[in-house]
Scaffold this motif. Structure first.
Motif, mmCIF file in Angstrom:
data_model
loop_
_atom_site.group_PDB
_atom_site.id
_atom_site.type_symbol
_atom_site.label_atom_id
_atom_site.label_comp_id
_atom_site.label_asym_id
_atom_site.label_seq_id
_atom_site.Cartn_x
_atom_site.Cartn_y
_atom_site.Cartn_z
ATOM 1 N N ASN A 190 0.818 -1.224 0.000
ATOM 2 C CA ASN A 190 0.000 0.000 0.000
ATOM 3 C C ASN A 190 0.849 1.271 0.000
ATOM 4 N N GLY A 191 1.872 1.283 -0.829
ATOM 5 C CA GLY A 191 2.668 2.489 -0.996
ATOM 6 C C GLY A 191 3.719 2.716 0.066
ATOM 7 N N GLY A 192 3.933 1.759 0.942
ATOM 8 C CA GLY A 192 4.969 1.896 1.967
ATOM 9 C C GLY A 192 4.594 2.839 3.091
ATOM 10 N N LYS A 193 3.292 3.086 3.292
ATOM 11 C CA LYS A 193 2.861 4.020 4.334
ATOM 12 C C LYS A 193 3.312 3.600 5.726
ATOM 13 N N ALA A 194 3.260 2.291 6.000
ATOM 14 C CA ALA A 194 3.635 1.800 7.330
ATOM 15 C C ALA A 194 5.121 1.940 7.603
ATOM 16 N N LEU A 195 5.925 2.100 6.538
ATOM 17 C CA LEU A 195 7.368 2.216 6.719
ATOM 18 C C LEU A 195 7.821 3.650 6.994
ATOM 19 N N LYS A 196 6.983 4.621 6.650
ATOM 20 C CA LYS A 196 7.421 6.015 6.727
ATOM 21 C C LYS A 196 7.766 6.459 8.137
ATOM 22 N N SER A 197 7.033 5.973 9.126
ATOM 23 C CA SER A 197 7.364 6.340 10.508
ATOM 24 C C SER A 197 8.627 5.643 10.980
ATOM 25 N N ARG A 198 8.848 4.430 10.497
ATOM 26 C CA ARG A 198 10.047 3.685 10.890
ATOM 27 C C ARG A 198 11.307 4.314 10.304
ATOM 28 N N PHE A 199 11.177 4.918 9.115
ATOM 29 C CA PHE A 199 12.305 5.563 8.447
ATOM 30 C C PHE A 199 12.104 7.075 8.404
ATOM 31 N N ALA A 200 11.669 7.637 9.521
ATOM 32 C CA ALA A 200 11.368 9.069 9.572
ATOM 33 C C ALA A 200 12.613 9.927 9.369
ATOM 34 N N ALA A 201 13.779 9.409 9.734
ATOM 35 C CA ALA A 201 15.013 10.205 9.671
ATOM 36 C C ALA A 201 15.681 10.142 8.302
ATOM 37 N N CYS A 202 15.161 9.348 7.377
ATOM 38 C CA CYS A 202 15.779 9.251 6.051
ATOM 39 C C CYS A 202 14.705 8.929 5.018
ATOM 40 N N SER A 203 15.083 9.013 3.777
ATOM 41 C CA SER A 203 14.134 8.756 2.699
ATOM 42 C C SER A 203 14.469 7.449 1.992
ATOM 43 N N PHE A 204 13.449 6.730 1.617
ATOM 44 C CA PHE A 204 13.625 5.564 0.771
ATOM 45 C C PHE A 204 12.741 5.748 -0.455
ATOM 46 N N ILE A 205 13.089 5.072 -1.521
ATOM 47 C CA ILE A 205 12.338 5.208 -2.760
ATOM 48 C C ILE A 205 11.397 4.029 -2.910
ATOM 49 N N TYR A 206 10.133 4.335 -3.100
ATOM 50 C CA TYR A 206 9.122 3.302 -3.334
ATOM 51 C C TYR A 206 8.768 3.331 -4.817
ATOM 52 N N THR A 207 8.978 2.210 -5.496
ATOM 53 C CA THR A 207 8.687 2.126 -6.927
ATOM 54 C C THR A 207 7.635 1.060 -7.168
ATOM 55 N N PRO A 208 6.432 1.446 -7.593
ATOM 56 C CA PRO A 208 5.402 0.431 -7.862
ATOM 57 C C PRO A 208 5.722 -0.366 -9.121
ATOM 58 N N LEU A 209 5.392 -1.639 -9.098
ATOM 59 C CA LEU A 209 5.531 -2.516 -10.258
ATOM 60 C C LEU A 209 4.157 -3.073 -10.617
ATOM 61 N N ASP A 210 4.047 -3.642 -11.790
ATOM 62 C CA ASP A 210 2.760 -4.205 -12.197
ATOM 63 C C ASP A 210 2.273 -5.276 -11.234
ATOM 64 N N ASN A 211 3.217 -6.033 -10.687
ATOM 65 C CA ASN A 211 2.844 -7.129 -9.800
ATOM 66 C C ASN A 211 3.548 -7.044 -8.444
ATOM 67 N N GLY A 212 3.862 -5.817 -8.014
ATOM 68 C CA GLY A 212 4.524 -5.652 -6.739
ATOM 69 C C GLY A 212 5.131 -4.270 -6.587
ATOM 70 N N PHE A 213 6.302 -4.209 -5.985
ATOM 71 C CA PHE A 213 6.956 -2.923 -5.771
ATOM 72 C C PHE A 213 8.433 -3.147 -5.436
ATOM 73 N N GLU A 214 9.197 -2.066 -5.447
ATOM 74 C CA GLU A 214 10.596 -2.081 -5.018
ATOM 75 C C GLU A 214 10.795 -1.058 -3.908
ATOM 76 N N LEU A 215 11.640 -1.411 -2.939
ATOM 77 C CA LEU A 215 12.083 -0.483 -1.905
ATOM 78 C C LEU A 215 13.576 -0.291 -2.083
ATOM 79 N N THR A 216 14.004 0.953 -2.299
ATOM 80 C CA THR A 216 15.419 1.241 -2.511
ATOM 81 C C THR A 216 15.917 2.162 -1.402
ATOM 82 N N PHE A 217 17.000 1.737 -0.746
ATOM 83 C CA PHE A 217 17.580 2.482 0.371
ATOM 84 C C PHE A 217 18.959 3.001 -0.014
#
Length: 258
Positions: free
Chosen positions: A54-81
């Motif tokens: 769901n767009g990585g919403k639950a991760l945003k509070s856990r990574f509040a001090a830095c940014s990660f890139i959320y990339t949607p895919l047709d059948n999933g997503f990527e998280l890049t740190f």
């Protein structure tokens, strides 16, 4: 008198040799680290994956001090740190690619999730390979069965451990939906080139509690290595991230996962 001194010296020498021979060596903490990190890698990746839905919403509070890139895919997503440190002080780099069957994240559906590590590292430890998680229901309630093949952990000193196969069940507790109970087994090759097997029982991880710990806080893991006494890991040391290691005939030791 000389005879007495000579006899005493021989006695003391013999006593010294006996005491030296009986001195316990340390438990095999290196093999313990290799086995424990394999299970933690799987648990951590699974937690990132479920929170990344769901767009990585639950991760945003856990990574509040830095940014990660959320990339949607047709059948999933990527998280890049990019040197991204979470609230627990764990630093990640690289990408986790998640592909999922329809309904795989829905507890009323069924399907599998594949997690692939791409140039990925945690705290400087390189991680490669894939993990597959499949939603199931049964006597345990609802749970995910996690399977890994040829998962590899590269240490900063250029040594590595390989987890040939791992079959673990991540059971969501009815009392606390944020707690995972982990049971299962695995086999692999440690940094010394020795084949090992593990059995994990009643391991519990509470990722999302505000005062919780991202590491296991309960349970045990038993490691079997040819020619050695079993190595027992106890995750209930009371200190976050610290594991007590015991081995019959050896002194207990402690390790930290990361």
């Amino acid at each position: 008198m000389k005879k007495l001194l000579k006899t005493s010296s021989i006695f003391l020498l013999g006593l010294f040799l006996i005491l030296g021979a009986c001195k316990k060596e340390d438990a095999d903490t290196q093999s313990a680290e290799d086995a424990a990190r394999g299970s933690y890698i799987m648990a951590d990746a699974f937690a990132l994956t479920t929170d990344g839905n769901n767009g990585g919403k639950a991760l945003k509070s856990r990574f509040a001090a830095c940014s990660f890139i959320y990339t949607p895919l047709d059948n999933g997503f990527e998280l890049t740190f990019d040197n991204c440190t979470d609230d627990y002080g764990i630093t990640r780099n690289g990408t986790i690619r998640v592909t999922a069957a329809a309904g795989a994240f829905d507890t009323e559906g069924a399907g599998s999730i594949t997690i692939e590590f791409i140039n990925y590292s945690t705290e400087g430890y390189g991680i490669s390979g894939t993990i597959t998680a499949t939603y199931k229901t049964g006597a345990l309630g609802f749970y995910f069965e996690i399977a890994a093949r040829n998962l590899r952990l590269d240490y900063p000193d250029n040594t590595y451990a390989i987890y040939n196969n791992a079959s673990l069940q991540y059971v969501f507790s009815a009392a606390n939906t944020f707690e995972l109970e982990v049971i299962g087994s695995s086999d692999g090759v440690n940094r010394s080139g020795e084949h090992f097997t593990t059995k994990t029982e009643n391991m519990k991880i509470d990722f999302l509690s505000s005062d919780g710990c991202p590491y296991p806080t309960e349970g045990t893991m038993t490691i079997e290595i040819d020619g050695e006494k079993p190595v027992i890991l106890d995750f209930s040391s009371g200190t976050c991230g610290e594991i007590t290691v015991s081995q019959k005939g050896h002194k207990d030791g402690t390790i930290t996962i990361f």
